[in-house]
Design an enzyme around this catalytic site. Structure first.
Site, mmCIF file in Angstrom:
data_model
loop_
_atom_site.group_PDB
_atom_site.id
_atom_site.type_symbol
_atom_site.label_atom_id
_atom_site.label_comp_id
_atom_site.label_asym_id
_atom_site.label_seq_id
_atom_site.Cartn_x
_atom_site.Cartn_y
_atom_site.Cartn_z
ATOM 1 C CG ASN A 27 0.597 -14.888 20.874
ATOM 2 O OD1 ASN A 27 1.496 -14.580 21.655
ATOM 3 N ND2 ASN A 27 0.681 -14.673 19.568
ATOM 4 C CG ASP A 33 -7.061 -7.262 7.257
ATOM 5 O OD1 ASP A 33 -6.053 -7.078 7.971
ATOM 6 O OD2 ASP A 33 -7.351 -6.530 6.296
ATOM 7 N NE ARG A 63 -2.252 -1.195 3.615
ATOM 8 C CZ ARG A 63 -1.699 -0.408 4.509
ATOM 9 N NH1 ARG A 63 -1.796 0.914 4.400
ATOM 10 N NH2 ARG A 63 -1.068 -0.913 5.544
ATOM 11 C CG ASN A 90 3.325 -6.283 1.927
ATOM 12 O OD1 ASN A 90 2.757 -6.792 2.899
ATOM 13 N ND2 ASN A 90 2.679 -5.501 1.069
ATOM 14 C CE LYS A 121 -6.801 -3.649 5.552
ATOM 15 N NZ LYS A 121 -5.532 -4.146 5.555
ATOM 16 C CG HIS A 161 -6.683 -3.058 10.339
ATOM 17 N ND1 HIS A 161 -5.383 -2.609 10.439
ATOM 18 C CD2 HIS A 161 -6.652 -4.070 9.437
ATOM 19 C CE1 HIS A 161 -4.608 -3.320 9.632
ATOM 20 N NE2 HIS A 161 -5.344 -4.217 9.029
ATOM 21 N NE ARG A 194 0.239 -8.355 2.635
ATOM 22 C CZ ARG A 194 -0.270 -8.032 3.823
ATOM 23 N NH1 ARG A 194 -1.343 -8.648 4.272
ATOM 24 N NH2 ARG A 194 0.291 -7.108 4.568
ATOM 25 C CB SER A 223 -0.373 -3.381 8.106
ATOM 26 O OG SER A 223 -1.555 -2.686 7.793
ATOM 27 C CB ALA A 224 2.956 -6.800 8.696
ATOM 28 C CB CYS A 225 1.259 -6.001 14.166
ATOM 29 S SG CYS A 225 2.377 -4.656 13.712
ATOM 30 C CE1 TYR A 256 1.610 -7.128 -3.752
ATOM 31 C CE2 TYR A 256 0.793 -5.917 -1.855
ATOM 32 C CZ TYR A 256 1.414 -7.025 -2.390
ATOM 33 O OH TYR A 256 1.835 -8.031 -1.572
ATOM 34 N N GLY A 257 -2.694 -5.318 -3.760
ATOM 35 C CA GLY A 257 -3.384 -5.425 -2.465
ATOM 36 C C GLY A 257 -4.372 -4.324 -2.180
ATOM 37 C CE LYS A 314 -5.064 -6.927 11.001
ATOM 38 N NZ LYS A 314 -3.706 -6.367 10.943
ATOM 39 N N GLY A 370 1.253 -19.823 18.798
ATOM 40 C CA GLY A 370 0.362 -20.647 19.624
ATOM 41 C C GLY A 370 0.407 -20.268 21.098
HETATM 42 P P1 GTP Z 1 -1.912 -7.550 7.709
HETATM 43 O O1 GTP Z 1 -2.419 -8.610 6.798
HETATM 44 O O2 GTP Z 1 -0.879 -6.688 7.077
HETATM 45 O O3 GTP Z 1 -3.011 -6.726 8.301
HETATM 46 O O4 GTP Z 1 -1.066 -8.291 8.885
HETATM 47 P P2 GTP Z 1 -1.490 -9.140 10.181
HETATM 48 O O5 GTP Z 1 -1.743 -8.226 11.315
HETATM 49 O O6 GTP Z 1 -2.538 -10.119 9.830
HETATM 50 O O7 GTP Z 1 -0.122 -9.908 10.528
HETATM 51 P P3 GTP Z 1 0.295 -11.446 10.337
HETATM 52 O O8 GTP Z 1 -0.466 -12.366 11.245
HETATM 53 O O9 GTP Z 1 0.262 -11.769 8.890
HETATM 54 O O10 GTP Z 1 1.797 -11.412 10.852
HETATM 55 C C1 GTP Z 1 2.757 -10.543 10.287
HETATM 56 C C2 GTP Z 1 4.149 -11.029 10.589
HETATM 57 O O11 GTP Z 1 4.330 -11.094 11.999
HETATM 58 C C3 GTP Z 1 4.427 -12.419 10.053
HETATM 59 O O12 GTP Z 1 5.731 -12.467 9.562
HETATM 60 C C4 GTP Z 1 4.273 -13.308 11.250
HETATM 61 O O13 GTP Z 1 5.046 -14.478 11.157
HETATM 62 C C5 GTP Z 1 4.727 -12.401 12.406
HETATM 63 N N1 GTP Z 1 4.019 -12.742 13.668
HETATM 64 C C6 GTP Z 1 2.700 -12.987 13.832
HETATM 65 N N2 GTP Z 1 2.409 -13.325 15.112
HETATM 66 C C7 GTP Z 1 3.577 -13.275 15.788
HETATM 67 C C8 GTP Z 1 3.948 -13.525 17.161
HETATM 68 O O14 GTP Z 1 3.126 -13.864 18.012
HETATM 69 N N3 GTP Z 1 5.268 -13.354 17.472
HETATM 70 C C9 GTP Z 1 6.195 -12.983 16.531
HETATM 71 N N4 GTP Z 1 7.456 -12.838 16.937
HETATM 72 N N5 GTP Z 1 5.886 -12.758 15.242
HETATM 73 C C10 GTP Z 1 4.603 -12.895 14.865
HETATM 74 C C1 SPV Z 2 -2.685 -4.411 5.527
HETATM 75 O O1 SPV Z 2 -1.760 -3.741 5.047
HETATM 76 O O2 SPV Z 2 -3.179 -4.172 6.653
HETATM 77 C C2 SPV Z 2 -3.235 -5.555 4.755
HETATM 78 C C3 SPV Z 2 -2.757 -5.756 3.391
HETATM 79 O O3 SPV Z 2 -4.075 -6.273 5.254
HETATM 80 S S1 SPV Z 2 -3.522 -4.710 2.220
HETATM 81 O O4 SPV Z 2 -4.655 -5.416 1.661
HETATM 82 O O5 SPV Z 2 -2.537 -4.410 1.183
HETATM 83 O O6 SPV Z 2 -3.984 -3.505 2.863
HETATM 84 MN MN MN Z 3 -4.583 -5.615 7.377
#
Ligand code: GTP
Ligand code: SPV
Ligand code: MN
Length: 609
Positions: free
Chosen positions: A496, A276, A70, A367, A207, A227, A369, A249-251, A198-199, A253, A494
């Protein structure tokens, strides 16, 4: 199906007159049509057919190297007044945006096909579901929409004769990053996106509609578009508790939404409702109910493995589109974190170039996917089809913070929870273009996704809370604390579930907690410290409170809050002041990091509750 809705027909005709496609193809969502689109994708080189023996129904797409995430700087909220977009959004006047974009769209689909993609967000027949139509010249986008939404006739049937549908016009254009725009006109229920494929820039259901336009609609109609993942946690007695969680994002979920319980959690089961986006509204019983408007996962590939997320590995075993991952000579996919490779001979990276693992370059884009149907998830929750949604007992605000923020803590009240969400700070990731690892403010994980002034958004959150006689409890979580060597202290994934179990206990008025200035914190024992394998220093870091650090953090919120001027709800200033007061009056001796096992009541008495 004959298109009887005149508003739909007229709008499509008008957009076709603007963009001049060679042909217009209305998608009905059938399996046969999906197969034809895949064939067209392969024919036009948008897709590479993967090893159909090892990855049945799977294809690889490589996006342009300048179009891999994005792009927030190209994303605009085009409300008539700049103040309605607020200080956290890019704004452009609607007349200017329409004029700029109409020029770019003029004739852009000459020589191309315009796909008309009707889609339904939410369960069929649900009063909370909404219809969008995306016009796109990308077969890759059309295919993704088929997985990510309930696409085709089902949407037009739901719409019937109504004129309320979200209009999305998308073209990959020339992919020129200098002229890339993702513009939202909430007052017109319209989205224009050009020069990205893209995405979140191009799948307009996600989004653009389900968060930016929907958040704006939600404010008018009394609900929230967030989100957030939605998960059900079944305990050994068979009771299912539903949780929603907002992480940037990427944290984490997607991973949390389908976690595999550790072995000792006998009898626990996770049910994934969504990974998401959640649409939440107060129900007649005073609880908050959530639906997942989407139908698929657009998940981060790197880090996904049998060890971290076996349920996702099973989900993506078939009928999945991969974007920007690496590929082996036998046309199987690979990304960093998947498993160790015995032989990397002949591997190509995400750009299709021969990959040298010693070069330090990554095979998969950070990024990269996969797009995959939710129904393929082994822990898919049938409540996904439930037109009323599921009742939410807890809301989590998660962040990626190497320092300061403890593993988990609970807010004192709904307003305190809104404050915890509003002040969320997180390190940036590869999900958006730009530097990664920089701490930035990301309120409710919605910074890039809120379709209106965030001060009004916070007020709306507070307002929704007033309608709930039985509101969810709210929590902050952070899986990402690191030690002096820069390694994650908490094993995550797990594991968590330990945190989730405590959260559920708290929702049922059980679960041991220490009352601290920042909120209720668990004792290590309450999280199962004996089984966790974490040292006592580890626990001190994970659950300790750095009073000076928190005072600094509270002070730094001033600048953020002041951006919103008088529009910011007073309740947030009050929560901040209350935090500062609690921190200042907190006797150092009572810090839980120093005496982690102390009973909650003793601590409360010592700092005056
Ligand atoms: P978006 O799709 O961008 O909204 O991301 P998301 O919030 O769904 O994140 P996702 O679960 O795809 O995880 C993003 C990255 O963080 C990946 O590389 C995972 O492997 C990593 N990750 C997820 N959960 C954990 C965790 O509990 N600990 C650690 N260290 N990394 C994690
Ligand atoms: C995010 O960035 O939070 C995503 C991927 O879930 S995208 O669809 O590109 O926004
Ligand atoms: Mn997202």
């Amino acid at each position: 199906m004959e298109i009887t809705n005149a508003a739909v027909r007229t709008w499509v005709e008008n957009m076709a007159r603007l963009t001049h496609p060679d042909q217009i193809v209305w998608l009905n969502g059938s399996d046969e049509e999906y197969r034809q689109l895949l064939a067209e994708g392969v024919r036009s080189h948008a897709l590479i057919e993967l090893n159909q023996h090892k990855h049945p129904g799977c294809y690889l797409h490589r996006s342009h190297p300048s179009d891999v995430a994005r792009t927030e700087q190209c994303t605009f909220i085009c409300t008539p007044s700049k103040d309605d977009a607020g200080p956290t959004n890019n704004w452009m006047a609607p007349e200017k945006a329409y004029a700029t974009l109409r020029k770019l769209f003029n004739g852009i689909m000459r020589g191309r096909t315009m796909y008309v993609v009707p889609y339904l967000m939410g369960p069929k027949g649900s009063p909370f579901s909404k219809v969008g139509i995306e016009l796109t010249d990308s077969v890759y986008v059309a295919l993704n929409m088929r997985i990510m939404t309930r696409m085709g006739d089902v949407a037009l049937e739901h719409l019937g004769g109504s004129t309320q549908f979200i209009k999305g016009l998308h073209s990959v254009g020339t992919l020129d990053p200098q002229n890339r725009y993702i513009c939202h006109f909430p007052q017109d229920l319209t989205i224009y996106s050009i020069n990205s494929g893209y995405g979140g820039n191009a799948l307009l259901s996600k989004k653009c509609f389900a968060l930016r336009i929907a958040s704006w609609l939600g404010r008018q109609e009394g609900w929230l578009a967030e989100h957030m993942l939605i998960m059900g946690v079944e305990d050994p007695k068979g009771k299912i508790t539903y949780i929603a969680a907002a992480f940037p994002s990427a944290c984490g979920k997607t991973n949390l939404a389908m976690l595999q319980p550790p072995a000792e959690f006998q009898g626990y089961r996770i049910w994934c409702v969504g990974d998401d986006i959640a649409w939440l509204r107060p129900g007649p019983d005073g609880r908050l109910y959530a639906i997942n408007p989407e139908a698929g996962f657009f998940g981060v590939a790197p880090g996904t493995s049998w060890k971290t997320n076996p349920n996702m590995m099973r989900t993506i075993a078939k009928n999945t589109l991969f974007t920007n991952v690496g590929m082996a000579p036998d046309k199987t996919v690979w990304w960093e974190g998947l498993d160790l490779l015995a032989d990397t001979g002949g591997f190509v990276d995400w750009q299709g170039k021969l990959w040298d693992p010693t070069s330090g370059q990554k095979a998969a884009h950070p990024n990269s996917r996969f797009t995959t149907p939710i129904k393929q998830c082994p822990v898919y929750s049938p409540t996904w089809e439930d037109s009323q949604g599921v009742p939410i007992s807890a809301i989590l605000f998660g962040c990626r913070r190497s320092k300061l923020v403890p593993l988990v803590y609970e807010a004192f009240s709904w307003a305190h929870g809104v404050y915890l969400g509003a002040t969320l700070n997180s390190e940036t990731t590869a999900a958006a273009a730009g530097a990664t690892g920089v701490v930035r403010r990301d309120p409710m994980a919605m910074l890039p996704f809120c379709g209106y002034n965030m001060a009004d958004y916070f007020a709306h959150w507070l307002e929704v809370g007033k309608q709930l006689t039985n509101p969810p409890k709210t929590f902050r979580v952070n899986w990402f604390r690191v030690n002096d060597q820069g390694q994650f202290i908490w094993p995550g994934f797990g594991e968590n579930l330990r945190i989730i179990r405590w959260i559920i206990d708290r929702c049922q008025d059980r679960g041991e907690a220490l009352k601290t200035p920042i909120g209720y914190l668990p004792t290590p024992e309450a999280l199962g410290s004996e089984e966790s394998g974490i040292s006592s220093e580890g626990w001190e870091t994970l659950l300790g409170i750095d009073r000076g650090g928190w005072l600094d953090a509270a002070r730094r919120q001033t600048e953020f809050f002041e951006k919103f001027g008088v529009r910011l709800p007073a309740a947030l200033w009050e929560e901040r002041q209350a935090l500062i007061d609690r921190l200042k009056s907190w006797p150092l001796a009572a810090r839980p990091s120093a005496e982690a096992g102390a009973p909650a009541v003793a601590v409360e008495q010592r700092w005056g509750g």
